[in-house]
Design a protein around this motif. Structure first.
Motif, short mmCIF file in Angstrom:
data_model
loop_
_atom_site.label_atom_id
_atom_site.label_comp_id
_atom_site.label_asym_id
_atom_site.label_seq_id
_atom_site.Cartn_x
_atom_site.Cartn_y
_atom_site.Cartn_z
N GLN A 1 0.88 -1.32 -0.16
CA GLN A 1 -0.17 -0.03 -0.18
C GLN A 1 0.79 1.33 0.12
O GLN A 1 0.44 2.26 -0.63
CB GLN A 1 -1.12 0.11 1.15
N LEU A 2 1.81 1.25 0.86
CA LEU A 2 2.73 2.27 0.88
C LEU A 2 3.57 2.48 -0.43
O LEU A 2 3.94 3.63 -0.83
CB LEU A 2 3.86 2.46 1.87
N ARG A 3 4.20 1.42 -0.84
CA ARG A 3 4.83 1.62 -2.33
C ARG A 3 3.92 2.13 -3.54
O ARG A 3 4.29 2.99 -3.94
CB ARG A 3 5.24 0.04 -2.64
N TYR A 4 2.60 1.56 -3.38
CA TYR A 4 1.53 2.00 -4.23
C TYR A 4 1.62 3.69 -3.95
O TYR A 4 1.47 4.50 -5.30
CB TYR A 4 0.40 1.43 -4.27
N ALA A 5 1.25 4.15 -3.07
CA ALA A 5 0.91 5.50 -2.54
C ALA A 5 2.26 6.44 -3.00
O ALA A 5 2.01 7.27 -3.60
CB ALA A 5 0.85 5.59 -1.20
N GLY B 1 2.34 6.24 -6.94
CA GLY B 1 1.01 7.12 -7.24
C GLY B 1 1.20 8.60 -7.27
O GLY B 1 0.85 9.38 -8.27
N VAL B 2 1.72 9.13 -6.05
CA VAL B 2 1.68 10.39 -5.87
C VAL B 2 3.02 10.99 -6.72
O VAL B 2 2.77 12.06 -7.50
CB VAL B 2 2.06 10.96 -4.39
N GLY B 3 3.87 10.14 -6.90
CA GLY B 3 5.15 10.61 -7.87
C GLY B 3 4.60 10.79 -9.23
O GLY B 3 5.06 11.73 -10.09
N ALA B 4 3.75 9.83 -9.69
CA ALA B 4 3.08 9.92 -11.09
C ALA B 4 2.36 11.21 -11.13
O ALA B 4 2.49 11.81 -12.38
CB ALA B 4 2.51 8.56 -11.46
N TYR B 5 1.67 11.45 -10.13
CA TYR B 5 0.71 12.76 -10.27
C TYR B 5 1.51 13.97 -10.45
O TYR B 5 1.11 14.61 -11.25
CB TYR B 5 -0.22 12.53 -9.30
N LEU B 6 2.55 13.90 -9.63
CA LEU B 6 3.55 15.06 -9.46
C LEU B 6 4.22 15.02 -10.88
O LEU B 6 4.42 16.49 -11.62
CB LEU B 6 4.37 15.05 -8.26
N ALA B 7 4.66 14.18 -11.51
CA ALA B 7 5.30 14.22 -12.98
C ALA B 7 4.36 14.48 -13.73
O ALA B 7 4.95 15.35 -14.82
CB ALA B 7 5.94 12.71 -13.01
N ALA B 8 3.20 14.24 -13.81
CA ALA B 8 2.17 14.57 -14.89
C ALA B 8 1.94 16.09 -14.70
O ALA B 8 1.95 16.81 -15.64
CB ALA B 8 0.82 13.83 -14.70
N LEU B 9 1.72 16.59 -13.33
CA LEU B 9 1.61 17.82 -13.19
C LEU B 9 2.79 18.72 -13.65
O LEU B 9 2.78 19.85 -14.61
CB LEU B 9 1.42 18.37 -11.80
N GLU B 10 3.89 18.37 -13.40
CA GLU B 10 5.23 19.14 -13.88
C GLU B 10 5.32 19.19 -15.27
O GLU B 10 5.93 20.09 -15.88
CB GLU B 10 6.42 18.63 -13.24
#
Length: 92
Positions: A31-35, A38-47
């Motif tokens: 669950q923590l690996r996924y979190a 997932g947050v890293g992917a979101y931040l990359a998409a925003l960047e």
């Protein structure tokens, strides 16, 4: 009211806390690996200004909540700002 938004630096700090400074994300519970991923992917998409950021937003909110709870953040879950995605056909 203080609102704490996720940033790349904050995600790295959470990762450091959760891995006890080893950076061994693969050793964390799924669950923590996924979190973190997932947050890293979101931040990359925003960047990148990627249209996918809009699709990742809802999941990122829940995942950020998970990370805040795991590190015992007093800030609690923060509402993530919706991504700013250019209209279809617009150039960056």
């Amino acid at each position: 009211m203080f609102v704490d938004f996720p940033t790349r630096a904050r995600l790295e700090r959470f990762t450091e806390v959760l891995t006890a400074g080893t950076g061994a994300v693969e050793a964390l519970p799924p669950q923590l690996r996924y979190a973190i991923t997932g947050v890293g992917a979101y931040l990359a998409a925003l960047e990148e200004g990627a249209p996918a950021a809009g699709h990742l937003h809802g999941n990122a909110v829940a995942l950020w909540d998970t990370l805040c709870a795991a590190v015992g953040s007093t800030a609690g879950p923060a509402p993530l700002p919706p991504p700013r995605v250019a209209p279809a056909g617009a150039t960056r």
